[in-house]
Design a protein around this motif. Structure first.
Motif, PDB file in Angstrom:
ATOM      1  N   HIS A 245      26.975 -22.467 -36.737  1.00  9.54           N
ATOM      2  CA  HIS A 245      25.524 -23.075 -36.528  1.00  9.54           C
ATOM      3  C   HIS A 245      24.720 -22.680 -37.557  1.00  9.54           C
ATOM      4  O   HIS A 245      23.887 -23.445 -38.123  1.00  9.54           O
ATOM      5  N   GLU A 246      25.088 -21.675 -38.278  1.00 11.93           N
ATOM      6  CA  GLU A 246      24.484 -21.065 -39.494  1.00 11.93           C
ATOM      7  C   GLU A 246      24.796 -21.937 -40.780  1.00 11.93           C
ATOM      8  O   GLU A 246      23.926 -21.854 -41.502  1.00 11.93           O
ATOM      9  N   VAL A 247      26.071 -22.139 -40.911  1.00 11.16           N
ATOM     10  CA  VAL A 247      26.430 -22.986 -41.825  1.00 11.16           C
ATOM     11  C   VAL A 247      26.103 -24.581 -41.605  1.00 11.16           C
ATOM     12  O   VAL A 247      25.697 -25.352 -42.611  1.00 11.16           O
ATOM     13  N   TRP A 248      26.249 -25.127 -40.410  1.00 12.65           N
ATOM     14  CA  TRP A 248      25.849 -26.640 -40.064  1.00 12.65           C
ATOM     15  C   TRP A 248      25.078 -26.480 -38.791  1.00 12.65           C
ATOM     16  O   TRP A 248      25.614 -26.679 -37.696  1.00 12.65           O
ATOM     17  N   PRO A 249      23.687 -26.455 -39.176  1.00  9.47           N
ATOM     18  CA  PRO A 249      22.822 -26.343 -38.012  1.00  9.47           C
ATOM     19  C   PRO A 249      22.573 -27.485 -37.165  1.00  9.47           C
ATOM     20  O   PRO A 249      22.301 -27.355 -35.828  1.00  9.47           O
ATOM     21  N   ASN A 250      23.086 -28.600 -37.615  1.00  9.49           N
ATOM     22  CA  ASN A 250      23.083 -29.758 -36.727  1.00  9.49           C
ATOM     23  C   ASN A 250      24.361 -30.111 -35.974  1.00  9.49           C
ATOM     24  O   ASN A 250      24.614 -31.131 -35.319  1.00  9.49           O
ATOM     25  N   LEU A 251      25.389 -29.238 -35.909  1.00 17.30           N
ATOM     26  CA  LEU A 251      26.742 -29.171 -35.375  1.00 17.30           C
ATOM     27  C   LEU A 251      26.657 -29.345 -33.828  1.00 17.30           C
ATOM     28  O   LEU A 251      25.811 -28.416 -33.219  1.00 17.30           O
ATOM     29  N   GLU A 252      27.166 -30.254 -33.198  1.00 17.85           N
ATOM     30  CA  GLU A 252      26.895 -30.329 -31.628  1.00 17.85           C
ATOM     31  C   GLU A 252      28.341 -30.979 -30.782  1.00 17.85           C
ATOM     32  O   GLU A 252      28.074 -31.204 -29.712  1.00 17.85           O
ATOM     33  N   LEU A 253      29.357 -31.174 -31.501  1.00 21.51           N
ATOM     34  CA  LEU A 253      30.273 -31.729 -30.877  1.00 21.51           C
ATOM     35  C   LEU A 253      31.578 -31.420 -31.356  1.00 21.51           C
ATOM     36  O   LEU A 253      31.807 -31.487 -32.599  1.00 21.51           O
ATOM     37  N   PHE A 254      32.708 -31.282 -30.597  1.00 20.36           N
ATOM     38  CA  PHE A 254      34.118 -30.694 -30.908  1.00 20.36           C
ATOM     39  C   PHE A 254      34.846 -31.726 -30.076  1.00 20.36           C
ATOM     40  O   PHE A 254      35.064 -31.522 -28.764  1.00 20.36           O
ATOM     41  N   ILE A 255      35.744 -32.650 -30.851  1.00 19.90           N
ATOM     42  CA  ILE A 255      36.577 -33.327 -30.155  1.00 19.90           C
ATOM     43  C   ILE A 255      38.042 -32.649 -30.325  1.00 19.90           C
ATOM     44  O   ILE A 255      38.373 -32.470 -31.730  1.00 19.90           O
ATOM     45  N   HIS A 256      38.593 -32.301 -29.332  1.00 18.27           N
ATOM     46  CA  HIS A 256      39.673 -31.459 -29.434  1.00 18.27           C
ATOM     47  C   HIS A 256      40.961 -31.965 -28.735  1.00 18.27           C
ATOM     48  O   HIS A 256      40.676 -32.622 -27.854  1.00 18.27           O
ATOM     49  N   GLY A 257      42.101 -31.643 -29.042  1.00 20.53           N
ATOM     50  CA  GLY A 257      43.244 -32.095 -28.532  1.00 20.53           C
ATOM     51  C   GLY A 257      44.396 -31.326 -29.016  1.00 20.53           C
ATOM     52  O   GLY A 257      44.511 -30.655 -30.052  1.00 20.53           O
ATOM     53  N   GLY A 258      45.611 -31.818 -28.466  1.00 15.94           N
ATOM     54  CA  GLY A 258      46.966 -31.200 -29.091  1.00 15.94           C
ATOM     55  C   GLY A 258      47.461 -30.063 -28.381  1.00 15.94           C
ATOM     56  O   GLY A 258      48.588 -29.983 -28.462  1.00 15.94           O
TER      57      GLY A 258
END
Length: 499
Positions: free
Chosen positions: A238-251
Motif C-alpha cells: 500500500h506504500e507503493v500503490w495507496p489505492n490498491l484494494e482488490l486481489f482476484i486470485h485463483g490457481g
C-alpha cells in the motif's frame, strides 16, 4: 457511487438477473446447456461417432459416451493442430491452451474455440467485475489499473492457422483494446517468455502506475510483491500503490498464503475474490466475501458431471448429475464444453458446501494425494493441517511438497515433507509434531494408520528458493506452473532432496 461503478451497474444489471435465474433453476439450465452443446456439435466427427442427434436425455448422454482423459483427447488435439477441423466442435479451432497441470514433462494442448473464449472465459471475467461492483458499489478498484500476472510462455506458431500458449497468454492476446487500457503492464511485457526478465520489467513499468487491483496466482504474486518492495524500499504494497484494494486470485489454495498477504497488504480496505479459471474453462467464482466457497457458474456453455472418488480407477466410473451430488463428498469434475471437450475429466476434485445454490470448494487433484498405506490424504486435508500448525507456531509457508516413505521389513512407513518457510518456526521438530497431530485431526484414515503402519512424519526445512530453482531447472518457472504439493510416489521429492 463513483461514475465508473454506475456505468458497470447499468451494464451488469441484466447479467446479475441471469445469475439469479441459474441459481434458482440449476438443473433446467444445465439440461438446456447439454441440449445446446449436442445440437451444435451433432455434425462434427465426434458428434457423428456417438450420434449426438439421437441423444434426448442426460441419462442417455451419460450412458453412451465414455469419460475420457487427456490421453484420449490428445489425438484429436494433434489433428486439429495440424489443420483438420470439425472434429470436436464446428468452429475453426486455432488456439490451444498449453497446460502441464503439475510439473509433469508432457504438455497438454487444450482446444479453445472462439465461443469458449467469449461465452466462458471472458464472461467469467465480466461476472467477477459485475459481482464485485454489486457487493461494493462505492469501491474505487476500477478507477485505476489492474496488474495481471499471467503465464511466462510466449505465443508460438505450429502452423499458419494454429497458435498455443498459457491460457493467460491466450486471454491477453484476445482481450479487446479497451479492456487492455485498464491493465498494466502492456502486452509486450505480459507475454514475455523469460519469467525473471518479466518480473523485472513489471517492476520497472508498474511502480509508478495507479494500480488498484491485482489478478493472478498467489504464490507467483508473492515473488513479484517481494521484488517490488525490495526495489522501492517500502514495507508493504500500500506504500507503493495507496489505492490498491482488490486481489482476484485463483490457481491454488489461498489458505497457506493468507497471513503473508495480510502482512504485505495490511490496509483493511483490501478485498479478495477467488476464481476458478482453468485451461478447460471458467467454472466458478466467489460471490460472497463472508463465504470462501465459490458459486458454480452454470450458464457458460459447460455441462457438469461429478465422479465420486470411490469410482476412480474403475474401467467405467459412474458420474453423477448435478442434482445427484451431496455436500461434504469429494468428487472429480467431468465437463462437456463449447470448446469441444466431451465428458472430459480435468483432474480437479471439489466438495460441495451448498446445493441451494450450488457452491463448492476445490479440494485438490485426482493425482495430488498420498494413499500409499490406505490413508487417503488429499490436499485439502494437508493444507488444513498445515494452516493450523502455522497458527500455533507463528510460521508461514511459501512452498511445500510431501510424499510417502515406503515400509520395509525393519521399518514403518511415513510421510516425508519438504517445506520452504516464509517465517520459519522457532523449533522445526515441534512444528513437525504439531503438523502430524493436525493431519490426524483432519484425516481419520491417517490417524488410524499412524497407530499401525506409519511413524511420525519426517520434515525437511528447505533452503531459500529451493522450489523456484527446481522449477527453473525444469523450464517451468512462473505463470500457471504449479508445485505438486502431494505426490503418491517419490519422483519429485527425490529430485528436491538432491538440490
Amino acid at each position: 457511487m463513483p461514475i465508473i461503478n454506475s456505468i458497470i451497474s447499468m451494464f451488469s444489471s441484466k447479467r446479475l438477473t441471469q445469475i439469479e435465474y441459474f441459481k434458482t433453476n440449476p438443473v433446467q439450465v444445465q439440461r438446456d446447456t447439454l441440449d445446446e452443446l449436442l445440437r451444435t456439435a451433432a455434425t462434427t466427427e465426434y458428434g457423428q461417432k456417438y450420434d449426438f442427434a439421437s441423444i434426448l436425455t442426460a441419462e442417455q448422454y451419460r450412458e453412451r459416451l465414455p469419460i475420457i482423459h487427456y490421453e484420449e483427447l490428445a489425438p484429436y488435439s494433434e489433428r486439429l493442430m495440424n489443420g483438420e477441423q470439425n472434429l470436436l466442435w464446428p468452429e475453426p479451432i486455432t488456439w490451444f491452451a498449453k497446460s502441464s497441470g503439475t510439473t509433469a514433462a508432457k504438455s497438454k494442448f487444450i482446444p479453445v474455440s472462439k465461443t469458449s473464449l467469449e461465452e466462458c472465459h471472458f464472461r467469467g471475467g465480466k461476472d467477477v467485475i459485475a459481482i464485485f461492483n454489486n457487493l461494493y458499489p462505492d469501491a474505487q478498484a476500477f478507477n485505476g489499473k489492474t496488474l495481471a500476472l499471467g503465464g511466462s510462455s510466449e505465443i508460438s506458431k505450429t502452423n499458419n492457422n494454429c497458435r498455443y500458449g498459457d491460457l493467460s497468454a491466450i486471454l491477453i492476446s484476445n482481450t479487446p483494446f479497451w479492456a487492455n487500457m485498464m491493465k498494466t503492464p502492456d502486452q509486450s511485457i505480459m507475454l514475455m517468455g523469460d519469467w525473471e526478465e518479466k518480473i523485472e520489467k513489471i517492476c520497472e513499468t508498474t511502480i509508478k502506475e495507479d494500480v488498484r487491483s491485482l489478478a493472478g496466482v498467489p504464490s507467483w504474486f508473492l515473488t513479484l510483491i517481494n521484488r517490488i518492495l525490495e526495489r522501492t524500499g517500502k514495507d508493504n504494497l500500500h506504500e507503493v500503490w495507496p489505492n490498491l484494494e482488490l486481489f482476484i486470485h485463483g490457481g491454488i489454495n489461498f489458505t497457506p498464503y493468507r497471513e503473508q498477504y495480510k502482512r504485505l497488504l495490511p490496509d483493511p480496505k483490501m478485498k479478495y475474490l477467488e476464481t476458478y479459471n482453468a485451461s478447460e474453462g471458467f467454472f466458478g467464482l466467489q460471490d460472497d466475501p463472508s463465504d470462501p466457497s465459490m458459486l458454480l457458474m452454470l450458464d457458460y456453455g459447460v455441462y457438469y458431471e461429478f465422479v465420486p472418488m470411490s469410482e476412480l480407477g474403475k474401467s467405467r466410473p459412474k458420474a453423477l448429475l448435478l442434482e445427484e451430488v451431496e455436500t461434504g463428498v469429494n468428487y472429480a469434475i467431468v465437463i462437456s464444453t463449447n470448446g469441444g471437450l466431451w465428458r472430459y475429466m480435468i483432474g480437479d476434485t471439489v466438495q460441495f458446501t451448498s446445493t441451494r445454490p450450488y457452491k463448492f470448494k476445490i479440494t485438490g487433484r485426482t493425482k495430488l494425494f498420498i494413499n500409499a498405506f490406505g490413508e487417503e490424504l488429499i490436499i485439502d486435508n494437508a493444507i488444513a493441517a498445515l494452516n493450523r500448525a502455522c497458527e500455533q507456531t507463528g510460521a508461514t509457508v511459501l512452498h511445500f511438497t510431501a510424499a510417502p516413505v515406503f515400509m520395509n521389513e525393519n521399518k514403518k512407513g511415513a510421510h516425508e515433507w519438504i517445506i520452504e518457510f516464509g517465517t520459519p518456526p522457532s523449533d522445526p521438530e515441534t512444528f513437525a509434531d504439531m503438523l502430524d497431530k493436525e493431519l490426524q485431526h483432519a484425516n481419520s484414515d491417517y490417524e488410524a494408520k499412524r497407530l499401525l503402519s506409519l511413524q511420525r512424519l519426517i520434515l525437511h526445512v528447505a533452503r531459500p528458493n529451493l522450489f523456484i530453482d527446481w522449477l527453473k531447472e525444469k523450464g517451468k518457472l512462473g505463470g500457471q506452473n504449479k508445485i505438486p504439493q502431494l505426490w503418491n510416489d517419490r519422483t519429485h521429492i527425490e529430485e528436491l532432496l538432491k538440490m
